[in-house]
Structures are given as structure tokens and as C-alpha cells.
Design a protein around this motif. Structure first.
Motif, mmCIF file in Angstrom:
data_model
loop_
_atom_site.group_PDB
_atom_site.id
_atom_site.type_symbol
_atom_site.label_atom_id
_atom_site.label_comp_id
_atom_site.label_asym_id
_atom_site.label_seq_id
_atom_site.Cartn_x
_atom_site.Cartn_y
_atom_site.Cartn_z
ATOM 1 N N ASP A 110 -6.156 29.325 24.898
ATOM 2 C CA ASP A 110 -5.704 30.169 26.004
ATOM 3 C C ASP A 110 -6.681 30.154 27.177
ATOM 4 O O ASP A 110 -6.637 31.024 28.040
ATOM 5 C CB ASP A 110 -5.491 31.613 25.528
ATOM 6 C CG ASP A 110 -6.731 32.183 24.829
ATOM 7 O OD1 ASP A 110 -7.799 31.546 24.894
ATOM 8 O OD2 ASP A 110 -6.619 33.259 24.222
ATOM 9 N N GLY A 111 -7.561 29.159 27.215
ATOM 10 C CA GLY A 111 -8.522 29.051 28.306
ATOM 11 C C GLY A 111 -9.760 29.909 28.136
ATOM 12 O O GLY A 111 -10.559 30.048 29.071
ATOM 13 N N SER A 112 -9.951 30.462 26.942
ATOM 14 C CA SER A 112 -11.091 31.355 26.704
ATOM 15 C C SER A 112 -12.409 30.685 27.077
ATOM 16 O O SER A 112 -12.676 29.543 26.696
ATOM 17 C CB SER A 112 -11.143 31.764 25.230
ATOM 18 O OG SER A 112 -10.016 32.535 24.890
ATOM 19 N N GLY A 113 -13.231 31.407 27.836
ATOM 20 C CA GLY A 113 -14.562 30.926 28.194
ATOM 21 C C GLY A 113 -14.611 30.012 29.394
ATOM 22 O O GLY A 113 -15.698 29.719 29.900
ATOM 23 N N VAL A 114 -13.458 29.533 29.859
ATOM 24 C CA VAL A 114 -13.423 28.615 30.995
ATOM 25 C C VAL A 114 -13.214 29.408 32.281
ATOM 26 O O VAL A 114 -12.347 30.277 32.352
ATOM 27 C CB VAL A 114 -12.302 27.574 30.834
ATOM 28 C CG1 VAL A 114 -12.249 26.652 32.057
ATOM 29 C CG2 VAL A 114 -12.509 26.768 29.567
ATOM 30 N N GLY A 115 -14.000 29.111 33.312
ATOM 31 C CA GLY A 115 -13.866 29.781 34.597
ATOM 32 C C GLY A 115 -12.981 29.009 35.549
ATOM 33 O O GLY A 115 -13.144 27.801 35.716
ATOM 34 N N ILE A 116 -12.014 29.712 36.153
ATOM 35 C CA ILE A 116 -11.139 29.117 37.167
ATOM 36 C C ILE A 116 -11.424 29.811 38.490
ATOM 37 O O ILE A 116 -11.230 31.030 38.615
ATOM 38 C CB ILE A 116 -9.650 29.283 36.822
ATOM 39 C CG1 ILE A 116 -9.327 28.722 35.437
ATOM 40 C CG2 ILE A 116 -8.780 28.609 37.883
ATOM 41 C CD1 ILE A 116 -7.885 28.961 35.002
ATOM 42 N N ALA A 117 -11.892 29.081 39.470
ATOM 43 C CA ALA A 117 -12.139 29.637 40.799
ATOM 44 C C ALA A 117 -10.838 29.587 41.600
ATOM 45 O O ALA A 117 -10.227 28.529 41.730
ATOM 46 C CB ALA A 117 -13.238 28.869 41.510
ATOM 47 N N ILE A 118 -10.426 30.722 42.126
ATOM 48 C CA ILE A 118 -9.211 30.826 42.927
ATOM 49 C C ILE A 118 -9.615 31.028 44.383
ATOM 50 O O ILE A 118 -10.142 32.084 44.752
ATOM 51 C CB ILE A 118 -8.319 32.001 42.455
ATOM 52 C CG1 ILE A 118 -7.997 31.886 40.962
ATOM 53 C CG2 ILE A 118 -7.049 32.076 43.292
ATOM 54 C CD1 ILE A 118 -7.111 30.721 40.590
ATOM 55 N N LEU A 119 -9.387 30.012 45.219
ATOM 56 C CA LEU A 119 -9.638 30.137 46.652
ATOM 57 C C LEU A 119 -8.343 30.560 47.310
ATOM 58 O O LEU A 119 -7.407 29.769 47.445
ATOM 59 C CB LEU A 119 -10.125 28.806 47.242
ATOM 60 C CG LEU A 119 -11.624 28.516 47.164
ATOM 61 C CD1 LEU A 119 -12.065 28.349 45.711
ATOM 62 C CD2 LEU A 119 -11.984 27.295 47.990
ATOM 63 N N ASP A 120 -8.253 31.828 47.716
ATOM 64 C CA ASP A 120 -6.985 32.348 48.208
ATOM 65 C C ASP A 120 -7.217 33.621 49.000
ATOM 66 O O ASP A 120 -8.284 33.787 49.612
ATOM 67 C CB ASP A 120 -6.018 32.569 47.038
ATOM 68 C CG ASP A 120 -4.580 32.204 47.410
ATOM 69 O OD1 ASP A 120 -3.957 32.993 48.149
ATOM 70 O OD2 ASP A 120 -4.080 31.157 46.976
ATOM 71 N N SER A 121 -6.255 34.541 48.946
ATOM 72 C CA SER A 121 -6.307 35.761 49.762
ATOM 73 C C SER A 121 -6.902 36.939 49.012
ATOM 74 O O SER A 121 -6.781 38.074 49.476
ATOM 75 C CB SER A 121 -4.897 36.113 50.247
ATOM 76 O OG SER A 121 -4.015 36.334 49.147
ATOM 77 N N GLY A 122 -7.561 36.679 47.880
ATOM 78 C CA GLY A 122 -8.138 37.745 47.083
ATOM 79 C C GLY A 122 -7.335 37.991 45.817
ATOM 80 O O GLY A 122 -6.237 37.456 45.647
#
Length: 837
Positions: free
Chosen positions: A370-382
Motif C-alpha cells: 500500500d506504499g507504506s514508508g514511501v514518500g510521494i511529493a505532491i507539487l500542487d495547490s496544497g
């Protein structure tokens, strides 16, 4: 055996796909002329003899660059004077007199070789070089239908024997040099010793070309070759090394992109603004330089009235406010690499079942992915951190808009973040995303009106590099973009994306929502930046029609199609288009339901899009490639959880190889096909975890037998694409997953394994094993192609199917914009907000 695909029946497509640059420089090179000396005339006569006969090895396996120079084919080319001077001096020397051009840019390598050929023809060389012929090895012909090193050595022996028997004085051009010399040479280096002895005995000289890293790995490290070859650094590299210590930028040099800048140093839209007569007194711009720490540069900028607003040393970039009248002066500074406008940026549910995630989770051993431990950076409107879908999983937030807030008043960022990693706890999981336990890094680059700037995006990407270890950022999602005007070689955001990928971070970018115009005409060539960057995973939007089964899926009408039409301009004003195959794949993106921030502007302006209500429980329905992109980003996070050792290029390969080709849509619309989470995870789990830079090409890639290349979703079974998109071509073959390819490593493009030699695509055996097949066809899933010369035309028109734009996505006012916001009912609002299929 090396697999090749000739382009003889595909001249129109080659023009369209920007192979024209290489072909115009190198194709059909067969005759000779030179200085006035008698020895030169003798050389001409011998060369003419070989030209008139195709039965000799020289004519079969080499192309005479001096011949093309004599015919005037290179008269319009501006040479790289610094590098040509250096190469000529080395060739005329007594020791280590075999130069190797050190650059990743194929165009620059060709320009240096052309410059040498022109100098020889003009007699503008030392006496020892007059009358020499510069012959470029045609690697496709040399390796054609060869199954072992003995056959290659035999062909090389024939060439060398003919040179010795004739009066020709020859310089052999080998590009890339590692294809024939050094430890990575084809067939275990069978040709290396043969050529080395010919060079040492002065039978021939050699001009090589490769990257700096490969030169040190394969040539400098070999004591039998290091005494023979001398490297030719690019002028920019040599200047950087020669700078005094107070201008030392070593802290940023290691992070600078290896991609060479090309063409005019001023972006076309900034140039048009200046020439319009209506330019403001000052503009905000992005200035890419060789050293952001340089005191001398700061002094020069101040002299011209330039204010530095921000500095991004990892990307060699300054955000500046400058007088328009100073543009020309700034562009001529020795440290200036590229100057462009700081353009404005705008933002562009059943997800788990239709993507194949549900099928994946049902398999033994997969329930915890389920993506545990992995960081996803979201460049967006917050991101609205209190929304139930993401509550407790936003690990870090930072604002780059100047509004000093990290929540989401616009509404786009929360929606995107939940598609990537949202976990629906209030609606029985109906609106969950893909990586439901991944960490979210909230980098707010779009303001309360959904707009931002290039400098904000660059600062956010800079933060990703700075925070990647702290938050294990392995994936970046960019559901935003800008007009793809500047070539990816010059575009500041594209170059920053390349550095993230080289650092081991997967970057996913939306393709854009410009697949049709106001009259509903299908458009090609509208891929946005940074989706035009080759290292990014560029995602188009699929329409699932609300069904979990995928038999009815197609590409949405609004999803931007390739090829990329960003370009660079040479000193004659001629535009050179990138023309890369994009997108890489598609994902569900039409009428998807996801998290809605409380009282966000999108819902306030369009109440009908809200489908669920309640504080921190609202959901809304949108469409667009900005909705498709986070689905792929979430999938990448799950892949990296299943196998943390995967490089970005391996992630890209796995996603494309396992994608489902959609019937009736071509490669420029769907890439490799629709994302398939089940197949991707199944393949990722069996990829070796001990791969490194020392792993040999052709070594086993998997820890078990190849998985069955098909997937069943919602009762329907489909075959995988079993291929990977390169820059201008599509590669297939089981070797892609059964054997390690050097292009899966870091610091290279996955497309670097293909050489373009006189109109022929050929696998570079130092990077790809012989089982990888390369084709330049634009495929429709039913087996037809769009590249036979009758559909794609060199004048830019795509007949019978749509229209190919002449330039990149250039908005008249130079505004940088995102993918818009698509809602799904076909209405186009006057404020630029789109409503999709």
C-alpha cells in the motif's frame, strides 16, 4: 545479432521525429575533395575509386565525412570552434593523438566531427593532417547480421587491409567509442585489441565520442588505451574547471544536468515579447548559469540592473527581475546558459478495481502493498491535512507561493493527493487512491487562484532533493505544467526533473489536456512541460466509461498527444524540434471522484461537481491528465515498496512493459498503453535487488522465470504491451525483462540504448542486449502503423486523423499554465476551465 530497422520508407516520419538533425548531418556521405597539395589529389582519386564501388569494405562499413564537406553539405553548419580546435591539435600531435569528444549530446558530437572534416577540406589544418579522410564507422552495417565477435573482427580487418593497401590517410570516427573499444565493446571486446594495434602502428588514427563517465570507465581505466586517447572536454566544462577558487561551484557542479544546452540562449517567447514593441520595462525571468555562487556574475547582473529574487544552486538557476533592455547583454555573458520567462503556472473515482490494484492485492503475499514508508511529493495547490482520505499522512508541508499557507483553498492539490495515496474511510473505500499508506510531502506551488510560477516549481524541486532522505521521497507527482516551448535540453524545469531522476526519484508528469481544439479537431504535438522531458513518466488520460472491466477503455479526446513540439533555435533562426514519442502511458482520468478540500474554490464556482458532503468528508468529480498522473505516481510508490532497489528507469520500464495496449489508439495517444498495477507488481517482485553499475549487460534480471505477460481485471484478460518507448522508437523483446540492460541504471536515459546511424536505428550493445528489438513505427494496437509515409507528413500535417501543431504549446501571452480542470460534461468555460469527455 543486432536488430535494426531502416528508415528508407519512413522519411516523412524521420523528419517529424527530429531525426532530421542527425540525418542531415551524417547521411549519405560518400565523396571527397581537399586542399591543393598533390598528396591530397592522390587521396581524392583513391577515395573516388572507393566511392564508385560498393563491393569494398570501406564503402560498406564507413561513411566519408570529408566527402560530404567537399560537396558543401555542411556549409550551413556552425561548428563548435573550441572543441574542433582542441581535437585538431590532438590529431596533429605525436603522443596520445587520438581525440575523444566528451559529451552526452549526439548533436554536439556530430558538430565536432563535421568541423574537423570541413577544416581538412579547407586545408585549415597542420601539414600532417592535410589530405586525410575522416571516415565514420557505420555501426549498423558493421554489426548487421553478425552473431559473434569473429565476424565483426573480420569486417574490421577488411577495412584496415584496404586502408593499408591504398594511399588513403585515414581517421576513423567511432561513435560511441565503447561500441568497438574498451571493456564494454561488443562481443566481449573482440574488436578492441585489433583497432588498438592499428592505431599504435600508425596505420590509422581515431576520433572517438562518448560521455565523460564512460570515457573514464572504459578508456582511462584501461592502461592499454589510456596512452592512446586524449579527451576533448566541452568548452563549458573546461571553463568551469578553470575558474578561480572564489568562483568555485563544486557544491553545485555535481548536481548539474549532463544534458548540453543547445541553440539560441534566449527563449522564443521572451524574444517575441521583446520584438513585439509592447514589452514592459522589466520582466521576471529564469536565468540558468554555470555557477550561481559566482561573485563576478552577481556583479555583472547588478551592473545591468538585474535583481536576484531567488537562487537554486542545485539546478544552476536564478530567478531574476530584470530590465527588458538588458536581455541581449545578459545572454552574452560567459556564464549564461539559457534565459527564459518566469512563466505562470496553473493546475491542470472506482480507481482501485479498474487499475488492477484490487487484483494485485488479492494475490498471495500482496495484501500489504500500500506504499507504506514511501514518500510521494505532491507539487500542487496544497493539501487539506484534515480531510479523512489523507489525515495523519502529510509528513511535511512547505509553501512556495508567498501566501504563507499550505492548505488547499483552490482544491486541486487535495484531489490529486488522494488519487495517489488517499484512503477512503467514510464511503466503504469507494474513493480510495492507489498507495493508501504512502507518506505525502505537500509542496504548495499553486496559489489560491490555482496559478504559480516556474521559480516556485524549481524551488519545490530543490526542496525534494534537500528532503529526500528525511522523508524517503521516491516519487514526485506534477499534475501541472507549462507550454512546452523550450527544448527539454534548455527548459529549466525539465533539466531539474532530470537531476531528480538521476538522484533516484521517479518523476510523474501530466501530459496536458490539449488533445483537441475548440472545433473538436484532434490535435497532435501538445505535450506540456515537464512532460516533454525524456526521463519523466508522462501520463495521458484514459476513459473507463465508469466500468471496472477494461474492454471498453479508450484514450480521452482531450488528453494531449505527442510528439513533443518543444524546440531550440539555431543562429540562423531555424527551429529544431525535439519530436519525442510521448506520452509514456495512460491511466484512468475521466470523471474520477476524489477528496475535496472544505469550501474549495472549484466547488464554490461549480457546485455540480460535488458528489459527497460533510466537513473533511467531501468528494468531487473531475477529469484530466492531472487526475491520471497521480494514479501512476501511486503505482510507482507501491512498486518501490515491493522492490525498493528499483531505479526510476526500471520503474518506467516495468510500467510500460506491463501496460495494456488500448484498441484503436496509436502510440502518440496512449504511449505503451493503460497502467496495469497487477502486472507491474508481479514483475517488480521478481526483479533482482542486487543490481548495480557493475552488473553486465545481458546478465539475468529476474530471480525466477518470466511472469506470464497477461493480466485479468474484472473478469477480462488482456496481454501486456511487452515493449518500452524510447525517444523516437519502440523497443520490444523478452530480453527487456529477462536480461539486465545498462539503460536501467542511474544517470542515463532509458532511450540511450539506441544509436541513429545514417538513417538506421541500431541497438548500442554496450547498453542493450541483442534480444532487444527496435522499431521506429508508431503503432496502433491492431498492428497497423502510422509511419509508412502516407499518414505522417513532413509538412507537419497528420492526414485523416488530426492536426499536428507547428510549434510547441505556445499561448499567445506567454502564460505558463497547467492541465486545467476537467469536469466531464463537454462544456468549455470562458475562464479556461475545461470540462472533459
Amino acid at each position: 545479432m543486432i536488430r535494426t530497422k531502416t528508415h528508407q520508407k519512413r522519411l516523412a516520419w524521420r523528419c517529424l521525429t527530429a531525426l532530421g538533425i542527425a540525418l542531415s548531418l551524417m547521411a549519405g556521405i560518400l565523396t571527397s575533395d581537399n586542399a591543393s597539395a598533390q598528396s591530397t589529389r592522390n587521396s581524392q582519386a583513391v577515395a573516388e575509386k572507393f566511392k564508385t564501388s560498393r563491393d569494398n569494405a570501406i564503402s560498406k562499413y564507413t561513411r566519408d565525412l570529408t566527402a560530404a564537406a567537399e560537396e558543401g553539405r555542411f556549409n550551413s553548419i556552425i561548428e563548435r570552434k573550441y572543441e574542433v580546435d582542441r581535437a585538431v591539435r590532438i590529431l596533429a600531435g605525436n603522443d596520445k593523438n587520438n581525440p575523444v569528444v566528451l559529451t552526452d549530446s549526439q548533436a554536439v558530437r556530430d558538430l565536432v566531427a563535421i568541423g574537423i572534416a570541413r577544416r581538412i577540406v579547407a586545408g585549415d589544418v597542420p601539414e600532417s593532417l592535410k589530405g586525410k579522410r575522416l571516415l565514420k564507422f557505420d555501426l549498423s552495417a558493421l554489426f548487421k547480421e553478425t552473431s559473434d565477435g569473429a565476424e565483426v573482427s573480420n569486417r574490421l580487418n577488411q577495412v584496415l587491409a584496404e586502408v593499408q593497401q591504398s594511399d588513403l590517410k585515414v581517421i576513423l570516427f567511432i561513435d560511441p567509442i565503447q561500441s568497438l573499444m574498451g571493456r564494454s565493446a561488443a562481443f566481449d571486446g573482440a574488436s578492441s585489441a585489433l583497432l588498438r594495434e592499428a592505431i599504435k602502428s600508425n596505420q590509422v588514427q581515431c576520433l572517438g565520442a562518448t560521455s565523460d563517465a564512460v570515457f573514464h570507465r572504459d578508456i582511462v581505466s584501461d592502461e592499454t588505451l589510456v596512452s592512446v586517447f586524449s579527451g576533448v572536454e566541452m568548452k563549458e566544462v573546461a571553463e568551469a574547471k578553470a575558474r578561480p577558487s572564489d568562483d568555485d561551484a563544486s557544491s553545485e557542479a555535481g548536481n548539474s544536468s549532463s544534458e548540453e544546452f543547445v541553440g539560441n540562449k534566449v527563449s522564443s517567447d521572451l524574444r517575441e515579447l521583446i520584438d513585439s514593441g509592447n514589452a514592459p520595462a522589466r520582466v521576471k525571468a529564469i536565468l540558468q548559469v554555470s555557477n550561481t555562487n559566482s561573485a563576478a556574475l552577481r556583479s555583472q547582473l547588478a551592473h545591468y540592473g538585474v535583481t536576484i529574487n531567488d537562487r537554486m544552486p542545485r539546478f544552476g538557476t536564478l530567478a531574476v527581475d530584470m530590465p527588458v533592455k538588458a536581455v541581449e547583454e545578459i545572454s552574452t555573458l560567459s556564464q549564461t546558459r539559457y534565459l527564459s520567462l518566469d512563466r505562470q503556472v496553473k493546475s491542470l473515482g472506482h480507481v482501485q478495481v479498474t487499475t488492477g490494484e484490487t487484483a494485485m492485492l488479492a494475490q498471495t503475499g500482496n495484501s500489504g502493498f500500500d506504499g507504506s514508508g514511501v514518500g510521494i511529493a505532491i507539487l500542487d495547490s496544497g493539501i487539506s491535512k484534515t480531510h479523512h482520505a489523507v489525515y495523519g499522512r502529510v509528513s511535511y508541508s512547505q509553501d512556495f507561493t508567498g501566501e504563507n499557507r499550505t492548505d488547499d483553498p483552490w482544491g486541486h492539490g487535495t484531489y490529486v493527493a488522494a488519487l495517489a495515496a488517499g484512503k477512503d474511510t467514510d464511503y466503504a473505500g469507494a474513493y480510495s487512491g492507489v498507495a493508501t499508506a504512502a507518506k505525502l510531502i505537500n509542496l504548495r506551488v499553486l496559489n489560491s487562484n490555482g496559478t504559480g510560477t516556474v521559480s516556485a516549481v524549481l524551488n519545490a524541486l530543490n526542496a525534494v532533493l534537500a528532503k529526500r532522505s528525511t522523508y524517503n521521497i521516491r516519487v514526485v507527482n506534477m499534475s501541472l505544467g507549462m507550454p512546452a516551448v523550450d527544448s527539454y535540453k534548455n527548459d529549466a524545469v525539465c533539466r531539474a526533473v532530470r537531476q531528480l531522476v538521476d538522484a533516484g526519484i521517479v518523476v510523474v508528469a501530466a501530459a496536458g489536456n490539449d488533445g483537441k481544439d475548440a472545433t473538436q479537431t484532434k490535435l497532435y504535438g501538445r505535450i506540456h512541460s515537464p512532460g516533454n522531458e525524456p526521463s519523466a513518466i508522462t501520463v495521458g488520460a484514459a476513459n473507463t466509461f465508469g466500468t471496472d472491466a477494461r474492454g471498453d477503455d479508450g484514450v480521452t479526446t482531450y488528453s494531449s498527444r505527442g510528439p513533443t513540439r518543444s524546440y531550440w533555435t539555431d543562429s540562423f533562426g531555424v527551429k529544431h524540434y525535439d519530436n519525442l514519442m510521448k506520452p509514456d502511458l495512460v491511466a484512468p482520468g475521466n470523471k474520477l471522484v476524489s477528496a475535496a478540500a472544505n469550501n474549495n474554490s472549484l466547488i464554490v464556482s461549480n457546485p455540480s461537481i460535488q458528489v459527497a458532503f460533510g466537513t473533511d468528508k467531501s468528494e468531487m468529480r473531475l477529469s484530466g491528465t492531472s487526475a491520471a498522473s497521480p494514479i501512476v505516481a501511486g503505482t510507482a510508490a507501491v512498486l518501490l515498496e515491493a522492490n525498493p532497489s528499483l531505479s526510476p528507469n526500471l520503474v518506467k520500464m516495468i510500467l510500460e512493459y506491463t501496460a495494456q495496449p488500448l484498441a484503436g489508439f496509436n502510440t502518440l495517444e496512449q504511449g505503451a498503453g493503460e497502467v496495469n498495477v497487477e502486472g507491474a507488481i508481479r514483475l517488480a517482485k521478481v526483479v533482482r535487488t542486487d543490481l548495480s553499475a557493475l552488473t553486465l549487460v545481458g546478465a539475468g534480471l529476474l530471480t525466477s522465470l518470466r511472469p506470464a505477460a497477461q493480466t485479468t481485471i474484472a473478469g477480462q484478460t488482456f496481454k501486456w504491451s511487452q515493449g518500452v518507448i524510447f525517444k523516437y522508437d519502440f523497443a520490444t523483446g523478452t530480453d527487456l525483462i529477462s536480461k539486465y540492460q545498462a539503460v536501467y541504471g542511474s544517470g542515463v536515459l532509458i532511450s540511450d540504448g539506441v544509436l541513429i546511424t545514417d538513417g538506421v536505428l541500431v541497438c548500442d550493445l554496450s547498453k542493450l542486449s541483442t534480444g532487444v528489438l527496435v522499431s521506429d513505427n508508431i503503432m496502433i494496437s491492431n498492428g497497423l502503423t502510422l509511419s509508412d509515409g502516407t499518414v505522417l507528413m513532413s509538412n507537419g500535417a497528420l492526414l485523416g486523423d488530426g492536426v499536428l501543431l507547428g510549434d510547441g504549446v505556445l499561448v499567445g501571452d506567454g502564460v505558463l499554465f497547467g492541465d486545467g480542470v476537467l469536469f466531464g460534461d463537454g462544456v468549455l468555460f470562458g475562464d479556461g476551465v475545461l470540462f472533459g469527455d
